[in-house]
Scaffold this motif. Structure first.
Motif, PDB file in Angstrom:
ATOM      1  N   GLY A 105       0.815  -1.210   0.000  1.00  0.00           N
ATOM      2  CA  GLY A 105       0.000   0.000   0.000  1.00  0.00           C
ATOM      3  C   GLY A 105       0.849   1.260   0.000  1.00  0.00           C
ATOM      4  N   PRO A 106       0.211   2.376   0.260  1.00  0.00           N
ATOM      5  CA  PRO A 106       0.902   3.653   0.118  1.00  0.00           C
ATOM      6  C   PRO A 106       1.841   3.972   1.271  1.00  0.00           C
ATOM      7  CG  PRO A 106      -1.272   4.005   1.024  1.00  0.00           C
ATOM      8  CD  PRO A 106      -1.182   2.535   0.735  1.00  0.00           C
ATOM      9  N   THR A 107       2.884   4.730   0.941  1.00  0.00           N
ATOM     10  CA  THR A 107       3.696   5.368   1.959  1.00  0.00           C
ATOM     11  C   THR A 107       3.088   6.753   2.113  1.00  0.00           C
ATOM     12  OG1 THR A 107       5.573   4.145   1.100  1.00  0.00           O
ATOM     13  CG2 THR A 107       6.070   5.979   2.576  1.00  0.00           C
ATOM     14  N   HIS A 135      -0.351   9.781  -6.368  1.00  0.00           N
ATOM     15  CA  HIS A 135      -0.411  10.302  -7.736  1.00  0.00           C
ATOM     16  C   HIS A 135      -1.008   9.207  -8.618  1.00  0.00           C
ATOM     17  CE1 HIS A 135       3.170   7.950  -8.536  1.00  0.00           C
ATOM     18  NE2 HIS A 135       3.872   8.633  -7.652  1.00  0.00           N
ATOM     19  N   GLY A 173       0.210   7.488 -10.851  1.00  0.00           N
ATOM     20  CA  GLY A 173       1.091   6.324 -10.998  1.00  0.00           C
ATOM     21  C   GLY A 173       0.762   5.306  -9.907  1.00  0.00           C
ATOM     22  N   ASN A 174       0.666   5.775  -8.674  1.00  0.00           N
ATOM     23  CA  ASN A 174       0.262   4.882  -7.578  1.00  0.00           C
ATOM     24  C   ASN A 174      -1.096   4.273  -7.906  1.00  0.00           C
ATOM     25  OD1 ASN A 174       1.400   7.515  -5.523  1.00  0.00           O
ATOM     26  ND2 ASN A 174       2.500   5.608  -5.794  1.00  0.00           N
ATOM     27  N   ALA A 230      -1.058   1.259 -10.081  1.00  0.00           N
ATOM     28  CA  ALA A 230      -0.752   0.008  -9.378  1.00  0.00           C
ATOM     29  C   ALA A 230      -1.998  -0.503  -8.631  1.00  0.00           C
ATOM     30  CB  ALA A 230       0.416   0.220  -8.408  1.00  0.00           C
ATOM     31  N   TYR A 231      -2.696   0.395  -7.937  1.00  0.00           N
ATOM     32  CA  TYR A 231      -3.849  -0.049  -7.142  1.00  0.00           C
ATOM     33  C   TYR A 231      -4.979  -0.570  -8.034  1.00  0.00           C
ATOM     34  CZ  TYR A 231      -1.381   2.886  -3.767  1.00  0.00           C
ATOM     35  OH  TYR A 231      -0.431   3.460  -2.979  1.00  0.00           O
ATOM     36  N   GLY A 289       2.731  -5.367  -6.474  1.00  0.00           N
ATOM     37  CA  GLY A 289       3.195  -3.997  -6.252  1.00  0.00           C
ATOM     38  C   GLY A 289       3.666  -3.443  -7.579  1.00  0.00           C
ATOM     39  N   GLY A 290       4.166  -2.222  -7.562  1.00  0.00           N
ATOM     40  CA  GLY A 290       4.755  -1.653  -8.773  1.00  0.00           C
ATOM     41  C   GLY A 290       6.173  -2.176  -8.958  1.00  0.00           C
ATOM     42  N   ASP A 297       8.945  -0.771  -9.062  1.00  0.00           N
ATOM     43  CA  ASP A 297       9.959  -0.168  -8.180  1.00  0.00           C
ATOM     44  C   ASP A 297      10.042  -0.894  -6.837  1.00  0.00           C
ATOM     45  OD1 ASP A 297       7.303   0.948  -7.912  1.00  0.00           O
ATOM     46  OD2 ASP A 297       8.130   2.239  -6.352  1.00  0.00           O
ATOM     47  N   ASN A 298       9.020  -1.683  -6.536  1.00  0.00           N
ATOM     48  CA  ASN A 298       9.032  -2.447  -5.283  1.00  0.00           C
ATOM     49  C   ASN A 298       9.900  -3.707  -5.339  1.00  0.00           C
ATOM     50  OD1 ASN A 298       5.569  -1.888  -4.203  1.00  0.00           O
ATOM     51  ND2 ASN A 298       7.426  -0.729  -3.800  1.00  0.00           N
ATOM     52  N   GLN A 320       4.081  -2.255 -14.328  1.00  0.00           N
ATOM     53  CA  GLN A 320       5.035  -1.257 -14.834  1.00  0.00           C
ATOM     54  C   GLN A 320       4.589   0.142 -14.424  1.00  0.00           C
ATOM     55  OE1 GLN A 320       7.583  -0.039 -15.870  1.00  0.00           O
ATOM     56  NE2 GLN A 320       8.793  -1.688 -16.794  1.00  0.00           N
ATOM     57  N   HIS A 321       5.480   1.096 -14.623  1.00  0.00           N
ATOM     58  CA  HIS A 321       5.181   2.464 -14.210  1.00  0.00           C
ATOM     59  C   HIS A 321       4.303   3.221 -15.191  1.00  0.00           C
ATOM     60  CE1 HIS A 321       8.483   3.115 -11.023  1.00  0.00           C
ATOM     61  NE2 HIS A 321       7.433   2.461 -10.577  1.00  0.00           N
ATOM     62  N   LEU A 322       3.696   4.235 -14.655  1.00  0.00           N
ATOM     63  CA  LEU A 322       2.990   5.210 -15.476  1.00  0.00           C
ATOM     64  C   LEU A 322       3.951   6.388 -15.656  1.00  0.00           C
ATOM     65  CD1 LEU A 322      -0.580   6.486 -15.081  1.00  0.00           C
ATOM     66  CD2 LEU A 322       1.258   8.122 -14.814  1.00  0.00           C
TER      67      LEU A 322
HETATM   68  P1  AMP Z   1       4.567   4.174  -2.488  1.00  0.00           P
HETATM   69  O1  AMP Z   1       3.480   5.032  -1.889  1.00  0.00           O
HETATM   70  O2  AMP Z   1       5.673   4.940  -3.124  1.00  0.00           O
HETATM   71  O3  AMP Z   1       5.085   3.139  -1.498  1.00  0.00           O
HETATM   72  O4  AMP Z   1       3.895   3.367  -3.701  1.00  0.00           O
HETATM   73  C1  AMP Z   1       2.654   2.723  -3.638  1.00  0.00           C
HETATM   74  C2  AMP Z   1       2.503   1.813  -4.843  1.00  0.00           C
HETATM   75  O5  AMP Z   1       2.530   2.572  -6.070  1.00  0.00           O
HETATM   76  C3  AMP Z   1       3.606   0.780  -4.984  1.00  0.00           C
HETATM   77  O6  AMP Z   1       3.039  -0.445  -5.410  1.00  0.00           O
HETATM   78  C4  AMP Z   1       4.512   1.368  -6.046  1.00  0.00           C
HETATM   79  O7  AMP Z   1       5.261   0.386  -6.701  1.00  0.00           O
HETATM   80  C5  AMP Z   1       3.487   1.995  -6.972  1.00  0.00           C
HETATM   81  N1  AMP Z   1       4.019   3.083  -7.838  1.00  0.00           N
HETATM   82  C6  AMP Z   1       4.775   4.148  -7.481  1.00  0.00           C
HETATM   83  N2  AMP Z   1       5.034   4.958  -8.540  1.00  0.00           N
HETATM   84  C7  AMP Z   1       4.412   4.410  -9.616  1.00  0.00           C
HETATM   85  C8  AMP Z   1       4.282   4.756 -11.015  1.00  0.00           C
HETATM   86  N3  AMP Z   1       4.818   5.875 -11.526  1.00  0.00           N
HETATM   87  N4  AMP Z   1       3.556   3.921 -11.811  1.00  0.00           N
HETATM   88  C9  AMP Z   1       2.977   2.798 -11.298  1.00  0.00           C
HETATM   89  N5  AMP Z   1       3.061   2.412 -10.018  1.00  0.00           N
HETATM   90  C10 AMP Z   1       3.773   3.199  -9.160  1.00  0.00           C
END
Ligand code: AMP
Ligand code: ZN
Length: 460
Positions: A28-30, A36, A38-39, A42-43, A225-226, A228-229, A257-259
């Protein structure tokens, strides 16, 4: 159903651990800032997977953590000079508001890191006892050299391991493969908790190991997760959990993948950073955003543009118009057997595409094919045909989640927007366009009334 398992780097047939049940953990979120889009990608992807599992008959238990303590949340609280909880609660609320707007099914549990410190302390104690961790300068580190499988998920070469070196930061690059902090010794001004190995606070990675174990057990089905995880977060989760429990941690790892925005990384400094509320504030519909987020395959970069969002809105209105028409047509008469067979075939093809590593564009293509076939003969459908087609849309939408439960045609806001367009056309003396908009609305059962107080509308 098969999908790409990051752990084995191939497409694998999904097999659950306990028949008919799926244990699912999503990071989940930090909560140090607003989510944003992008997050949200992922959700929403995670939600799509979960919905398809449910659609396929699985009982899913979904746990999504909330990271309300880590380097970033602490930094933000100290910048603002407020307690940690004053920062995090606001962003936790914003996160839930986004998920609701995007029609994401709620998780069964949203455990918060700060409410699970005793579980983390217990896990770290176990790792110390078993010799997988060591204390240094008041902190506790995981010894990656003690775990032969370290690097398997992220495909990190064992030679690159910097044995003996330790990193305290929660996030770091693959180049710095080092022993990582499980517990960070107390620093002035930081929140801290007592522990047998000294006052301090948890590292980020141990949070997810402790909370997934508590709610799903030591071995569960799917973790997402995304991308980056993957490193270091998920690599470290595997190391901690498997060393503590002596059993495999997770069978299937899926990463989205990322947005990116206009071909560039999203960043506040470039001014191309969108939140969902930014987009809603510009008049975009949340379901159009959801449609856009799911329409690109999850293993491809999603290049977000406002034009793309417009196209998503148009595609979505085709579906909504279809539903609206189906609710308003229907002659007496028998169900058409040929149509019923086409509906069944379309549903099967939709499911087949989804079961093939979540091929959403293929699945959407099947749905639009059927809509295209039925549209020209809408007026000839019997009520039984219409009911059958509505049942189809409901089934498909239980996976896609792009129609709100009470979607009964165009939303008031959309009608108002169309009326504003017609007004603009009239001001510009483009009467043909103005009439066209009036006719389009009429076709959807919306009648415009030109009154001295401006244009009013009603449903027929
Ligand atoms: P965070 O709040 O940074 O811990 O991220 C929450 C979730 O969003 C995690 O699963 C990340 O991998 C995902 N995430 C962060 N940035 C992006 C992005 N640009 N595109 C897609 N997923 C992302
Ligand atoms: Zn996590």
């Amino acid at each position: 159903m098969r999908f790409y398992n990051t752990l084995t780097r191939r497409l694998e047939e999904f097999r659950e651990i306990e028949k008919g049940k799926v244990g699912l953990y999503t990071c989940g979120p930090t909560v140090y800032d607003f989510p944003h889009i992008g997050n949200n990608r992922a959700y929403v992807f995670e939600d799509l997977v979960k919905r398809f599992l449910i659609h396929s008959g699985y009982a899913v238990r979904h746990v999504m953590n909330i990271t309300d303590i880590d380097d970033k949340t602490i930094r933000k609280a100290s910048e603002l000079g407020v307690p940690l909880s004053a920062v995090t609660q606001k962003f936790i609320d914003a996160f839930h508001a986004d998920l609701r707007a995007l029609n994401v099914l709620p998780a069964d549990v949203y455990p918060r890191a700060t409410e699970h410190i005793p579980e983390m302390v217990g896990l770290i104690s176990q790792l110390l006892e078993k010799g997988f961790a060591y204390e240094k300068d008041g902190s506790v580190y995981f010894s990656i050299g003690r775990f032969p499988n370290y690097g398997r998920l992220a495909n990190v070469e064992p030679e690159s391991l910097k044995l003996g070196a330790a990193v305290s930061a929660d996030e770091y690059e693959k180049e710095a493969v080092q022993d990582f902090a499980l517990w960070k010794g107390k620093k002035p001004g930081e929140p801290s908790w007592p522990a047998p190995f000294g006052e301090g606070r948890p590292g980020w990675h141990i949070e997810c190991s402790a909370m997934s174990m508590k709610y799903l057990g030591p071995h569960f089905d799917i973790h997402m997760g995304g991308v980056d995880n993957i490193f270091p977060h998920h690599e470290n989760e595997i190391a901690q959990s498997e060393c503590a429990n002596g059993v495999a941690f997770v069978n299937f790892w899926l990463h989205c993948q990322h947005l990116i925005i206009d071909g560039q990384k999203m960043s506040k400094s470039l001014g191309n950073f969108y939140t969902l509320s930014d987009l809603l504030g510009k008049g975009h519909a949340p379901m159009a955003v959801r449609y856009l987020l799911i329409a690109t395959h999850y293993r491809k970069l999603l290049n977000f543009t406002l034009e793309g969002l417009e196209m998503a809105a148009q595609a979505l209105s085709r579906v909504k118009n279809f539903v609206f028409s189906l609710k308003n047509v229907g002659t007496e008469g028998e169900a058409d057997a040929e149509l019923a067979a086409a509906v069944q075939a379309s549903l099967a093809a939709f499911q087949k595409n989804m079961a093939d590593d979540f091929n959403v564009s293929g699945a959407l293509g099947e749905m639009f094919d059927l809509i295209g076939k039925v549209n020209p003969r809408l007026n000839a459908l019997s009520r039984a045909d219409a009911a059958n087609l509505l049942g189809y849309v409901e089934r498909v939408n239980s996976v896609l989640g792009i129609l709100e439960p009470d979607d009964q045609g165009p939303l008031d806001a959309e009608i108002e927007a169309r009326i504003a367009l017609r007004e603009k056309a009239r001001r510009e003396k483009d009467y043909a366009r103005a009439d066209e908009i009036r006719a389009e609305l009429k076709a959807q059962g919306i009648v415009l009334l030109d009154t001295p107080a401006g244009v009013k509308w009603k449903k027929e």
